[in-house]
Scaffold this motif. Structure first.
Motif, PDB file in Angstrom:
ATOM      1  N   GLY A  49      43.947  44.951  35.371  1.00 51.43           N
ATOM      2  CA  GLY A  49      43.296  45.373  36.609  1.00 51.43           C
ATOM      3  C   GLY A  49      43.895  46.671  37.128  1.00 51.43           C
ATOM      4  N   ILE A  52      42.724  49.603  34.880  1.00 55.29           N
ATOM      5  CA  ILE A  52      41.334  49.978  35.087  1.00 55.29           C
ATOM      6  C   ILE A  52      41.169  50.755  36.384  1.00 55.29           C
ATOM      7  CG2 ILE A  52      39.044  49.092  35.583  1.00 55.29           C
ATOM      8  CD1 ILE A  52      39.480  46.935  33.601  1.00 55.29           C
ATOM      9  N   THR A  53      41.751  50.212  37.442  1.00 59.37           N
ATOM     10  CA  THR A  53      41.616  50.869  38.728  1.00 59.37           C
ATOM     11  C   THR A  53      42.277  52.242  38.701  1.00 59.37           C
ATOM     12  OG1 THR A  53      41.831  48.668  39.634  1.00 59.37           O
ATOM     13  CG2 THR A  53      41.772  50.477  41.200  1.00 59.37           C
ATOM     14  N   LEU A 280      42.943  44.807  49.782  1.00 57.25           N
ATOM     15  CA  LEU A 280      42.034  45.935  49.986  1.00 57.25           C
ATOM     16  C   LEU A 280      42.202  46.501  51.397  1.00 57.25           C
ATOM     17  CD1 LEU A 280      38.933  44.524  48.067  1.00 57.25           C
ATOM     18  CD2 LEU A 280      40.366  46.473  47.425  1.00 57.25           C
ATOM     19  N   GLY A 290      45.237  51.721  45.453  1.00 57.46           N
ATOM     20  CA  GLY A 290      44.079  50.974  44.950  1.00 57.46           C
ATOM     21  C   GLY A 290      44.416  50.112  43.749  1.00 57.46           C
ATOM     22  N   VAL A 294      44.207  45.864  43.356  1.00 56.18           N
ATOM     23  CA  VAL A 294      43.457  45.104  42.348  1.00 56.18           C
ATOM     24  C   VAL A 294      44.409  44.239  41.532  1.00 56.18           C
ATOM     25  CG1 VAL A 294      42.012  45.285  40.311  1.00 56.18           C
ATOM     26  CG2 VAL A 294      41.621  46.807  42.244  1.00 56.18           C
ATOM     27  N   PHE A 297      45.375  40.881  43.404  1.00 55.40           N
ATOM     28  CA  PHE A 297      44.481  39.718  43.452  1.00 55.40           C
ATOM     29  C   PHE A 297      44.130  39.210  42.052  1.00 55.40           C
ATOM     30  CE2 PHE A 297      40.204  40.979  42.386  1.00 55.40           C
ATOM     31  CZ  PHE A 297      39.988  42.254  42.872  1.00 55.40           C
ATOM     32  N   LEU A 298      44.227  40.090  41.070  1.00 55.21           N
ATOM     33  CA  LEU A 298      44.008  39.591  39.713  1.00 55.21           C
ATOM     34  C   LEU A 298      45.141  38.671  39.260  1.00 55.21           C
ATOM     35  CD1 LEU A 298      42.319  42.379  37.602  1.00 55.21           C
ATOM     36  CD2 LEU A 298      41.420  40.190  38.331  1.00 55.21           C
TER      37      LEU A 298
END
Lengths: 565, 559
Positions: A49, A52-53, A280, A290, A294, A297-298
């Motif tokens: 995560g 990716i972010t 967030l 950011g 992510v 919470f992942l």
């Protein structure tokens, strides 16, 4: 409340301590492997995560013209590492844990059997066999849940939640602490409530399984009579009832577990969403970046798998506790000390007021016996012959408050701790045949160290079983069927007699030796056996003196008739 | 092992039949599961969208309240649907197992009592109870998961494909590899599991036996031998189980590995694509939303397969259990006696037992005695005597219908033995763990309390019950502890007197009985005689006096 939870926990504690004593190292390894797996699972998702972010933002920034530096190779490597470590960790954890559990159970099994061996025989015979069976096999099987489901998983979940909370705290302390606190608090409350609720159902289920098993065994033992009478189905109706009870309990238990999983599903989902929203929000207010939001919470998402298994695992609590409770008394039984005994030269016994030996109530039963003497105790069925035989053999010990009694070996009372030594000196043929599920050879040589096969054949010849044994498929090493039923009553009896011939003993004790053997054969066998036992003490209990017995005029043959006293 | 393959086939067939009977419930479960998947897809869609909106589009929470509601709703819906799936699977499993137990019990009814006596009751009971219980996983979890493991990934694949076909390709390639490897390993696990099941049954039988004879073992100082055996069996047990588990775990490890690698690859691919390192293919269209969405869906893609792998062990266990159960089930319903109601045909006008050139024995060609010819009618008694082991009990077994005659035939009222309900009293009466009343009722179901008391008086047992102070409700136990051999024998006769049958077989009814018991038993036999045909194996002269015919079995000469 507290006594209930004590009841719920105490038997499990007993076995847990045994495990901790012997398997501490293995336990720790299992825990570490499990933690490695859990962390890898969460890490895999979280790092992905993050990556990716981060790349999304960076990519957009680069497209927009900003120069940004991002190391994507290290995270990439980390992701690959977690992928591998998760697989490897889980495989070895499962292997290791199961092996450990099997070792633990094997140890328990031995402990239990040893405990059984030390139990006074009175306690042994008062319990149904099917109950013993269920204790040893099924309860032991249930005990393995202790480690695999009740101990390891909650600890792993707890540790994972803590680690996760700490991890989150690195980035946002408030979130981490809140997350940890709420999860642990709510989780503990909910799961202890859940465990308590299902524990009764779960132990009912176990109890009903045992009952059904006993009834099934009973039913099978009665087939000879039930089938002829066409009453099998009627008797099976009893079984069907018990089986449907089992079904109901299991359904009830599964319902509770499914409902708990529903709760966990929803709560975990809400937790992920809550953390997502919080993260967030933090991003919007620029506490965290950011990608980190992510990632957080992942990671919580990754926890789901562990949590979801807990209801099913904790649902086994009652069943496991039930097994632990039933087995505890056996294992706690202290090993009795065993001491030696002098060699038998004189035997005397006195028995008064024994409820099962009716004649002893008016007149005390007593005798004295020397080597080369034979005592015949006769009396009708129910007069107490077998009781006397059991007392002589040390298998029954009358309560001396109620029953004044004495069993003197060379003038000295026989003590309980000398029972094993006493057994070495006597050869006891009980009224019931006792053929164990093993080869003919094993049955004949019970407890013997070295035996010459010729002696075996000699013994078989004396009881007229040599021809029969020769025509068996594997001769001496033929298996005597699981329930010994390939033998007729007379053959089984004679094997038991042959066993006695092969054993060294000073006292021969025979309870209805010719049960199931016709008179002529009995006479012949007796003529051969009696001389073998000339120098020993011989006590024979029968309901009447057979014709082929020497007359009582004989100096060395005495008779006590329990009916005519 | 050809035999083993045939067994497995029979087992699988049995499972198939059971599944068929629960088809609708199982399909309902699968349907719920599919709906749950759709809800899950919506849930992650919404979450990915929310993240994208907040991080990339820089929107506020307030603007996204609809999306947040959607997330929560779909979460709840998904959980409820999963619960519904559980509901149906559990019911299906319950009924399937009930069905199977019915079959086992029915099979027991059709199996000769002699075959029953050769099998350890412990292991048979373990089969009926534990082995069938262990099939729960197969019905409730494995079978629905088989379908879900295809449907769920398919749905996810379609969605992923829509957003990025390359990622979909990753998933598509990984997917079939996994079951392939799992199957390969699974086959091995199944074979090993068969052995494990047999071992467990033997273990149960072995323990019961050693416990039963613990007293004997102690008397002969053979406890340590037994203890060593117990230890050895435990070791064997552990090793066999570990062999099974190693294979089962290996197959799931393969799955885990592919899963993890696939997720990692997708993550890295998406990462690189978003970064701009990859420009060919669908990479250009990837956004944080689609990337995150796919990342969230990836583990869900593999989850059903992972579940299936976890439950595969259940399948192997179920097939093994089913194969063993199938062994003991009769091939087809061999003219099963119509639902047996308690037949009391003793009062019918006449009964005849006719044997013509009857040859008895256990093995074909190994006749134990010369051919037997007899004709008996109601009110007559036949005595069989002879040396032990010569076939007296064999004849009784044949008359009871437990053994087929080796030659010739024997008919009761013109029917083969076993067609009509008769009474068989073996040497050692069967006692159940219950009260006097229960012990009587079990073989005399129609007897009233009054009749029971009358018969117990007739057999001189009333004082025993009075002494115990509890009338017919007082307990006996399995070994008939507390009752002498004579008293037990009298109980057995009480049962017969309460519900006689056209033919009553007795094996040594007066052996080793005290005088008092003998008198009662003889009187009972005399009372019974007019109402039925008696066949008694005995050495007792007084029983001989009762007999109209005598069959003397001689010892066969040894070859």
């Amino acid at each position: 409340m507290s006594s209930h939870s004590q009841k719920n926990f105490a038997p499990l504690k007993f076995w847990l301590i045994k495990v901790l004593q012997n398997q501490k190292k293995r336990l720790i390894i299992s825990l570490l492997l499990a933690l490695l797996t859990a962390i890898s699972a969460m890490g895999l998702l979280a790092l992905s995560g993050w990556l990716i972010t981060a790349t999304a933002i960076t990519g957009l920034a680069i497209t927009a013209g900003t120069a940004v530096l991002l190391d994507i190779y290290r995270p990439g490597g980390g992701i690959r590492f977690f992928a591998l470590s998760r697989t490897v960790g889980r495989y070895f954890e499962r292997l290791h844990s199961h092996d450990m559990v099997l070792r633990v159970i094997a140890g328990f099994r031995l402990t239990l059997f040893t405990g059984l061996m030390d139990l006074p025989v009175q306690q042994l015979r008062n319990t149904q066999d099917s109950e013993w069976l269920s204790r040893l096999t099924a309860d032991l099987d249930n005990l393995d849940s202790l480690l695999l489901k009740l101990l390891l998983p909650p600890i792993v979940v707890l540790s994972s939640v803590l680690l996760l909370a700490v991890f989150i705290s690195f980035f946002w302390l408030t979130l981490g602490v809140t997350f940890g606190f709420i999860t642990l608090l709510l989780g503990s409350i909910y799961f202890s409530f859940f465990t308590r609720k299902t524990s009764q159902i779960s132990s009912d289920y176990a109890r009903q399984i045992n009952q059904a098993r006993s009834q099934t065994i009973e039913h099978l033992q009665g087939q000879l009579e039930l089938q002829a009478a066409h009453l099998q189905q009627a008797d099976q109706a009893r079984l069907v009832n018990s089986l449907s009870e089992i079904g109901k309990s299991q359904l009830k238990l599964n319902r509770h577990i499914a409902n708990a999983q529903l709760m966990v599903n929803i709560c975990h989902g809400l937790l992920v969403i809550a953390v997502a929203i919080a993260a967030l929000f933090a991003y919007q207010n620029q506490f965290v970046s950011g990608p980190v939001a992510v990632m957080l919470f992942l990671a919580v998402f990754g926890l789901g798998e562990l949590l979801l298994n807990l209801p099913g695992q904790l649902g086994q609590w009652g069943k496991t506790r039930y097994a632990a409770e039933r087995l505890q008394p056996l294992a706690e039984h202290a090993a009795s000390e065993k001491t030696t005994l002098v060699e038998l030269e004189r035997l005397s016994m006195m028995l008064a007021d024994h409820p099962k030996v009716i004649s002893s109530i008016d007149t005390a039963f007593a005798f004295e016996l020397n080597p080369s003497e034979c005592l015949l105790i006769s009396g009708r069925s129910g007069s107490g012959k077998s009781t006397i035989a059991n007392i002589l053999a040390g298998l029954e010990i009358p309560d001396s408050f109620i029953t004044p009694y004495q069993l003197l070996i060379n003038g000295i009372p026989l003590r309980i701790d000398q029972t094993q030594a006493w057994h070495k000196q006597i050869g006891y043929l009980s009224q019931q045949n006792s053929i164990i599920a093993a080869t003919l050879y094993s049955n004949l040589t019970l407890g013997l160290d070295e035996i010459d096969e010729q002696q075996l054949w000699q013994a078989l010849t004396l009881v007229e079983l040599d021809d029969w044994a020769k025509q068996l498929p594997a001769g001496l090493h033929s298996w005597l069927g699981d329930t010994g039923s390939q033998l007729s009553g007379g053959q089984a009896r004679r094997i038991c007699l042959a066993r006695l011939l092969l054993k060294e003993s000073k006292l021969i004790l025979l309870d209805e030796p010719f049960n199931g053997i016709d008179l002529e054969m009995a006479g012949r066998i007796w003529q051969r056996l009696y001389p073998q036992w000339q120098e020993k003490m011989l006590i024979v209990l029968m309901h009447e003196r057979p014709a082929f017995f020497p007359t009582i005029d004989n100096q060395q043959m005495f008779e006590i008739n329990l009916d005519q006293r | 092992m050809k035999d083993q393959q045939a067994l497995n086939k029979a087992g699988r067939l049995l499972l198939k039949q059971l599944i068929q009977s629960q088809r609708s419930r199982l399909l309902q479960a699968v349907f719920m599961g599919v709906l749950a998947t759709i809800a899950m897809i919506v849930q992650w869609y919404a979450l990915a969208h929310l993240t994208y909106d907040l991080i990339i589009q820089q929107q506020t929470f307030a603007e996204q309240s609809m999306l947040m509601m959607l997330i929560v709703l779909s979460l709840i819906l998904r959980s409820v649907l999963i619960r519904a799936q559980e509901h149906y699977s559990q019911l299906a499993s319950l009924h399937a197992r009930e069905h199977l137990r019915e079959q086992v019990l029915s099979g027991w009814r059709q199996t000769s009592a002699l075959i029953h006596s050769q099998r350890s009751p412990g292991s048979a009971a373990s089969q009926l109870i534990e082995d069938v219980e262990s099939m729960d996983g197969y019905f409730a979890r494995f079978w629905p998961q088989q379908l879900l493991a295809v449907l769920t990934p398919l749905l996810i694949l379609i969605v992923v494909f829509y957003y990025n076909w390359l990622a979909a390709l990753f998933l598509l390639v990984a997917a079939p590899l996994i079951p392939l490897f799992m199957m390969l390993i699974g086959w091995g696990a199944e074979a090993v599991n068969q052995r494990f099941f047999y071992q467990r049954q033997r273990l149960a039988g072995h323990f019961l036996d050693r416990v039963k004879h613990l007293t004997t073992l102690k008397l002969f100082a053979a406890e340590n031998e037994a203890l060593t055996e117990v230890e050895e069996r435990s070791q064997d047990y552990r090793q066999v189980v570990m062999k099974t588990l190693k294979l089962a775990f290996l197959s799931s490890a393969v799955l885990e590995f592919f899963t993890s690698v696939a997720i990692a690859s997708i993550a890295i691919y998406i990462g690189f694509a978003l970064f701009g390192s990859i420009t060919w293919g669908p990479a250009a269209d990837i956004t944080l939303f689609s990337g995150l969405f796919i990342l969230l869906l990836a583990p869900e893609f593999f989850q059903p397969l992972r579940n299936l792998s976890q439950f595969y062990h259940d399948r192997a266990a179920a097939v093994a259990a089913a194969s063993h159960i199938a062994t003991h089930l009769p091939d087809k319903d061999t003219n099963s006696p119509a639902e047996d109601v308690f037949e009391l045909t003793a009062e019918e006008s006449s009964s005849t037992l006719i044997a013509t050139n009857l040859g008895i024995g256990y093995q074909p060609g190994d006749v134990l005695q010369d051919p037997i010819n007899l004709k008996l009618s109601r009110g007559q008694c036949l005595l069989i005597n002879g040396p032990s082991g010569c076939g007296k009990t064999t004849l009784l077994h044949t008359l009871a219908g437990y053994l087929k005659p080796l030659s010739g035939k024997v008919l009761l009222n013109n029917q083969p033995m076993g067609k009509e309900a008769i009474r068989y009293l073996p040497q050692k009466p069967w006692i159940i763990n219950g009260s006097w009343a229960e012990n009587l009722a079990v073989l005399a179901p129609d007897a009233t309390t009054k009749e029971m008391q009358k018969v117990l008086n007739q057999l001189g047992l009333e004082s025993l019950i009075a002494y115990r102070n509890n009338d017919l409700g007082s307990q006996l136990n399995e070994h008939g502890e507390g009752l002498s051999g004579g008293q037990l024998q009298r109980l057995a006769l009480a049962r017969v007197l309460l519900s006689p049958a056209p033919l009553v077989l007795l094996d040594e009814p007066t052996a080793s009985l005290d005088t008092e018991s003998r008198q009662y038993v003889l009187a009972a036999l005399a009372a019974l005689k007019p109402r039925c045909i008696l066949v008694i194996s005995s050495h007792d002269a007084d029983v001989l006096a009762l007999a109209d015919y005598q069959l003397k079995f001689a010892r066969l000469e040894s070859d």
